[in-house]
Design a protein around this motif. Structure first.
Motif, PDB file in Angstrom:
ATOM      1  N   SER A  39     -62.846  48.687 -28.533  1.00  0.00           N
ATOM      2  CA  SER A  39     -62.913  47.425 -29.253  1.00  0.00           C
ATOM      3  C   SER A  39     -61.514  46.874 -29.502  1.00  0.00           C
ATOM      4  O   SER A  39     -61.335  45.925 -30.239  1.00  0.00           O
ATOM      5  CB  SER A  39     -63.646  47.614 -30.580  1.00  0.00           C
ATOM      6  N   ASN A  42     -61.132  43.239 -28.321  1.00  0.00           N
ATOM      7  CA  ASN A  42     -62.200  42.339 -28.735  1.00  0.00           C
ATOM      8  C   ASN A  42     -61.833  41.576 -29.995  1.00  0.00           C
ATOM      9  O   ASN A  42     -61.111  42.060 -30.862  1.00  0.00           O
ATOM     10  CB  ASN A  42     -63.485  43.123 -29.015  1.00  0.00           C
ATOM     11  N   PRO A  44     -62.844  40.252 -33.617  1.00  0.00           N
ATOM     12  CA  PRO A  44     -63.707  40.883 -34.634  1.00  0.00           C
ATOM     13  C   PRO A  44     -65.142  40.365 -34.613  1.00  0.00           C
ATOM     14  O   PRO A  44     -66.068  41.110 -34.892  1.00  0.00           O
ATOM     15  CB  PRO A  44     -63.013  40.538 -35.952  1.00  0.00           C
ATOM     16  N   ASP A  46     -66.816  39.607 -31.976  1.00  0.00           N
ATOM     17  CA  ASP A  46     -67.514  40.307 -30.899  1.00  0.00           C
ATOM     18  C   ASP A  46     -68.016  41.661 -31.380  1.00  0.00           C
ATOM     19  O   ASP A  46     -69.130  42.077 -31.073  1.00  0.00           O
ATOM     20  CB  ASP A  46     -66.597  40.503 -29.692  1.00  0.00           C
ATOM     21  N   THR A  47     -67.179  42.344 -32.137  1.00  0.00           N
ATOM     22  CA  THR A  47     -67.573  43.647 -32.680  1.00  0.00           C
ATOM     23  C   THR A  47     -68.748  43.483 -33.635  1.00  0.00           C
ATOM     24  O   THR A  47     -69.689  44.271 -33.613  1.00  0.00           O
ATOM     25  CB  THR A  47     -66.380  44.302 -33.403  1.00  0.00           C
ATOM     26  N   GLU A  50     -71.923  42.889 -31.612  1.00  0.00           N
ATOM     27  CA  GLU A  50     -72.415  44.128 -31.001  1.00  0.00           C
ATOM     28  C   GLU A  50     -73.093  45.015 -32.049  1.00  0.00           C
ATOM     29  O   GLU A  50     -74.136  45.616 -31.780  1.00  0.00           O
ATOM     30  CB  GLU A  50     -71.272  44.878 -30.339  1.00  0.00           C
ATOM     31  N   LEU A  51     -72.503  45.079 -33.235  1.00  0.00           N
ATOM     32  CA  LEU A  51     -73.093  45.878 -34.306  1.00  0.00           C
ATOM     33  C   LEU A  51     -74.459  45.320 -34.685  1.00  0.00           C
ATOM     34  O   LEU A  51     -75.432  46.066 -34.834  1.00  0.00           O
ATOM     35  CB  LEU A  51     -72.169  45.911 -35.522  1.00  0.00           C
TER      36      LEU A  51
END
Length: 173
Positions: A39, A42, A44, A46-47, A50-51
Motif C-alpha cells: 500500500s 496507494n 489513502p 484507495d486503501t 479496499e478495506l
C-alpha cells in the motif's frame, strides 16, 4: 397440510438456492480479492476502498453461510416430516409464506427474527423543529462563522453574540 406438489416445489427452490450459494462461496474461496501487495504507493482513499470492499465481501460470505444453515435446517425438516409446521406454536405455516421464505420454520407471529422495533428511532422521540428546541442557539454557543460586524446592533466581542438573545427567551425563574 402441504401437498406433494407444493412440497416438491419448495424443495426444488431450496436446492436451487443452496446450489447458488454454495457456488458463490466456493468461487470466493478460490479467487479471494486480496488487493495489491503493497500500500506504499496507494492513495489513502484507495486503501480505504479496499478495506471497505474486503469487509463487504466478508459480510456477504457470513450472510451466505447463515443462509446455507437455514436451507439445511429446512431440508432436514422436510426429511423429518416437520416442514411447514411452526416450531413454536405447532400450527401450519401457510404455503404462501413458505413460497416467500422457503427457509422459514416459523409462522409469522412466532418468527424469532420478527420484532416490532425496526431499528428506527420511534417518532415520538425524534425532536421536531416546532417543539421549542432552538438547536441553532445550542450550536452557536460553541461558535459560528459570524463576527460582531455581521450584526446590526453593537456587539463588542464574540462572547456577546448570542447571550442576550438566549437570556431574553429564557428568563430566570
Amino acid at each position: 397440510m402441504l401437498t406433494k406438489e407444493q412440497l416438491s416445489e419448495l424443495k426444488k427452490e431450496l436446492l436451487l438456492q443452496k446450489q447458488q450459494l454454495t457456488g458463490r462461496l466456493e468461487e470466493e474461496e478460490e479467487n479471494p480479492n486480496e488487493g495489491e501487495l503493497s500500500s506504499y504507493d496507494n492513495h489513502p482513499a484507495d486503501t480505504g476502498t479496499e478495506l471497505y470492499e474486503r469487509e463487504r465481501d466478508m459480510a456477504l460470505d457470513e450472510h451466505g453461510k447463515e443462509e446455507l444453515e437455514k436451507i439445511d435446517a429446512a431440508l432436514a425438516a422436510m426429511k423429518d416430516g416437520t416442514y411447514g409446521i411452526c416450531k413454536e406454536s405447532g400450527e401450519e405455516i401457510p404455503f404462501e409464506r413458505l413460497q416467500a421464505v422457503p427457509t422459514t420454520l416459523y409462522a409469522v407471529d412466532h418468527s424469532p427474527e420478527q420484532s416490532l422495533e425496526t431499528g428506527r428511532v420511534p417518532e415520538d422521540r425524534v425532536p421536531h423543529p416546532d417543539d421549542g428546541i432552538d438547536s441553532f442557539s445550542d450550536a452557536a454557543n460553541y461558535g459560528t462563522s459570524e463576527t460582531p460586524s455581521d450584526f446590526s446592533e453593537d456587539k463588542d466581542n464574540y462572547n456577546e453574540l448570542y447571550k442576550e438573545e438566549e437570556d431574553d427567551e429564557n428568563p430566570a425563574t
